[in-house]
Design a protein around this motif. Sequence first.
Motif, PDB file in Angstrom:
ATOM      1  N   VAL A  20       0.805  -1.231   0.000  1.00 10.88           N
ATOM      2  CA  VAL A  20       0.000   0.000   0.000  1.00 10.88           C
ATOM      3  C   VAL A  20       0.835   1.277   0.000  1.00 10.88           C
ATOM      4  O   VAL A  20       0.278   2.370  -0.148  1.00 10.88           O
ATOM      5  CB  VAL A  20      -0.967   0.034   1.208  1.00 10.88           C
ATOM      6  CG1 VAL A  20      -1.844  -1.214   1.228  1.00 10.88           C
ATOM      7  CG2 VAL A  20      -0.218   0.179   2.537  1.00 10.88           C
ATOM      8  N   ALA A  21       2.143   1.180   0.134  1.00 12.61           N
ATOM      9  CA  ALA A  21       2.984   2.366   0.330  1.00 12.61           C
ATOM     10  C   ALA A  21       2.790   3.431  -0.747  1.00 12.61           C
ATOM     11  O   ALA A  21       2.637   4.624  -0.444  1.00 12.61           O
ATOM     12  CB  ALA A  21       4.460   1.958   0.400  1.00 12.61           C
ATOM     13  N   ALA A  22       2.793   3.027  -2.001  1.00 12.31           N
ATOM     14  CA  ALA A  22       2.749   3.993  -3.103  1.00 12.31           C
ATOM     15  C   ALA A  22       1.450   4.797  -3.116  1.00 12.31           C
ATOM     16  O   ALA A  22       1.434   5.956  -3.536  1.00 12.31           O
ATOM     17  CB  ALA A  22       2.930   3.272  -4.435  1.00 12.31           C
ATOM     18  N   LYS A  23       0.351   4.189  -2.659  1.00 15.95           N
ATOM     19  CA  LYS A  23      -0.953   4.863  -2.667  1.00 15.95           C
ATOM     20  C   LYS A  23      -1.415   5.261  -1.266  1.00 15.95           C
ATOM     21  O   LYS A  23      -2.577   5.625  -1.065  1.00 15.95           O
ATOM     22  CB  LYS A  23      -2.007   3.938  -3.289  1.00 15.95           C
ATOM     23  CG  LYS A  23      -1.754   3.567  -4.743  1.00 15.95           C
ATOM     24  CD  LYS A  23      -2.003   4.745  -5.671  1.00 15.95           C
ATOM     25  CE  LYS A  23      -1.884   4.330  -7.135  1.00 15.95           C
ATOM     26  NZ  LYS A  23      -2.149   5.460  -8.045  1.00 15.95           N
ATOM     27  N   GLY A  50       5.703   6.464   8.678  1.00 14.43           N
ATOM     28  CA  GLY A  50       5.247   6.266   7.308  1.00 14.43           C
ATOM     29  C   GLY A  50       5.657   7.360   6.354  1.00 14.43           C
ATOM     30  O   GLY A  50       6.843   7.626   6.157  1.00 14.43           O
ATOM     31  N   THR A  51       4.658   8.044   5.796  1.00 15.22           N
ATOM     32  CA  THR A  51       4.935   9.032   4.758  1.00 15.22           C
ATOM     33  C   THR A  51       5.205  10.426   5.311  1.00 15.22           C
ATOM     34  O   THR A  51       5.276  11.392   4.548  1.00 15.22           O
ATOM     35  CB  THR A  51       3.784   9.078   3.739  1.00 15.22           C
ATOM     36  OG1 THR A  51       2.560   9.350   4.415  1.00 15.22           O
ATOM     37  CG2 THR A  51       3.659   7.731   3.021  1.00 15.22           C
ATOM     38  N   ARG A 111      10.845   4.995   2.400  1.00 20.79           N
ATOM     39  CA  ARG A 111      11.294   5.615   1.138  1.00 20.79           C
ATOM     40  C   ARG A 111      10.270   6.620   0.620  1.00 20.79           C
ATOM     41  O   ARG A 111      10.642   7.707   0.163  1.00 20.79           O
ATOM     42  CB  ARG A 111      11.554   4.536   0.076  1.00 20.79           C
ATOM     43  CG  ARG A 111      12.869   3.812   0.247  1.00 20.79           C
ATOM     44  CD  ARG A 111      13.247   3.063  -1.034  1.00 20.79           C
ATOM     45  NE  ARG A 111      12.258   2.051  -1.382  1.00 20.79           N
ATOM     46  CZ  ARG A 111      12.289   0.798  -0.962  1.00 20.79           C
ATOM     47  NH1 ARG A 111      13.273   0.408  -0.157  1.00 20.79           N
ATOM     48  NH2 ARG A 111      11.364  -0.071  -1.322  1.00 20.79           N
ATOM     49  N   VAL A 112       8.994   6.257   0.699  1.00 22.50           N
ATOM     50  CA  VAL A 112       7.942   7.184   0.255  1.00 22.50           C
ATOM     51  C   VAL A 112       7.968   8.445   1.113  1.00 22.50           C
ATOM     52  O   VAL A 112       7.872   9.571   0.601  1.00 22.50           O
ATOM     53  CB  VAL A 112       6.555   6.512   0.315  1.00 22.50           C
ATOM     54  CG1 VAL A 112       5.443   7.527   0.053  1.00 22.50           C
ATOM     55  CG2 VAL A 112       6.463   5.381  -0.705  1.00 22.50           C
ATOM     56  N   GLY A 113       8.104   8.275   2.427  1.00 21.72           N
ATOM     57  CA  GLY A 113       8.171   9.424   3.325  1.00 21.72           C
ATOM     58  C   GLY A 113       9.376  10.300   3.051  1.00 21.72           C
ATOM     59  O   GLY A 113       9.267  11.531   2.998  1.00 21.72           O
ATOM     60  N   ARG A 114      10.524   9.687   2.865  1.00 20.48           N
ATOM     61  CA  ARG A 114      11.753  10.446   2.591  1.00 20.48           C
ATOM     62  C   ARG A 114      11.622  11.254   1.300  1.00 20.48           C
ATOM     63  O   ARG A 114      11.967  12.439   1.253  1.00 20.48           O
ATOM     64  CB  ARG A 114      12.943   9.481   2.489  1.00 20.48           C
ATOM     65  CG  ARG A 114      14.287  10.154   2.224  1.00 20.48           C
ATOM     66  CD  ARG A 114      15.321   9.114   1.892  1.00 20.48           C
ATOM     67  NE  ARG A 114      14.937   8.381   0.687  1.00 20.48           N
ATOM     68  CZ  ARG A 114      15.342   7.145   0.395  1.00 20.48           C
ATOM     69  NH1 ARG A 114      16.120   6.495   1.238  1.00 20.48           N
ATOM     70  NH2 ARG A 114      14.946   6.565  -0.711  1.00 20.48           N
TER      71      ARG A 114
END
Length: 251
Positions: A32-35, A73-74, A102-105
């Motif tokens: 689910v990370a990308a969305k 998380g993000t 990675r998404v958060g960074r």
Amino acid sequence: MKEANRDTTHFGYKTVATQEKASMVADVFHSVAAKYDVMNDLMSFGIHRLWKRQTIACSGVRQGHKVLDLAGGTGDLTAKFSELVGESGQVILGDINDSMLRVGRDKLRDLGRVGNIEYVQMNAEALPFPDNSLDVITIAFGLRNVTDKDKALRSMYRVLKPGGRLLVLEFSKTDNEALSKLYDFYSFNILPTMGKLVANDSESYRYLAESIRMHPDQETLKSMMEEAGFEQASYQNLTGGIVALHRGFKF
């Protein structure tokens, strides 16, 4: 709401081997990370931003503080904390899941948040910090995914400085019967469908709904915080108790 058998635990409504839960939760968040941000806005109708704003308002974070945004998380909380602590402070965005990290960074760098933010992959049950080293810890919508919540709370207590505080923002239990029925219908019918359409993953969002139902209620979590050593533990119900903000201090 402790487990009767430490060899098994809950993964949503399923009973699984304790040692397997972390990897199963990891699979959910890799998926689910990308969305994640898009789904957060859709799932909560944007209200999650108000819940997080209240968490920040209750955090007492100020210039020079060292803050851990655990299961961050993000990075929604990290972004605001970065402003509040200033150049003399530090914010650590910690998450067990490298995809979320990675998404958060990437998001925070796109926002220009650099300099006082550190990104660390970590397990809440064994935080990689010295005793008495952090001013504030927040964990927003992450505690229910931790395998051993009691161990995680003790770990958070250990690394907080005397005078430090913990804030736990998490889905909880509403006493309003009509709201509860509506929430159940939404969680188990609308939410997985939304996950399928937006993130191409209905099962992960079904797990997230189940994990909310298996999470300790407000009074139980308050007692767990007190057992871990936190004093003046309290909670504030938000949106009719669908979400609760718990707070505890280390003296």
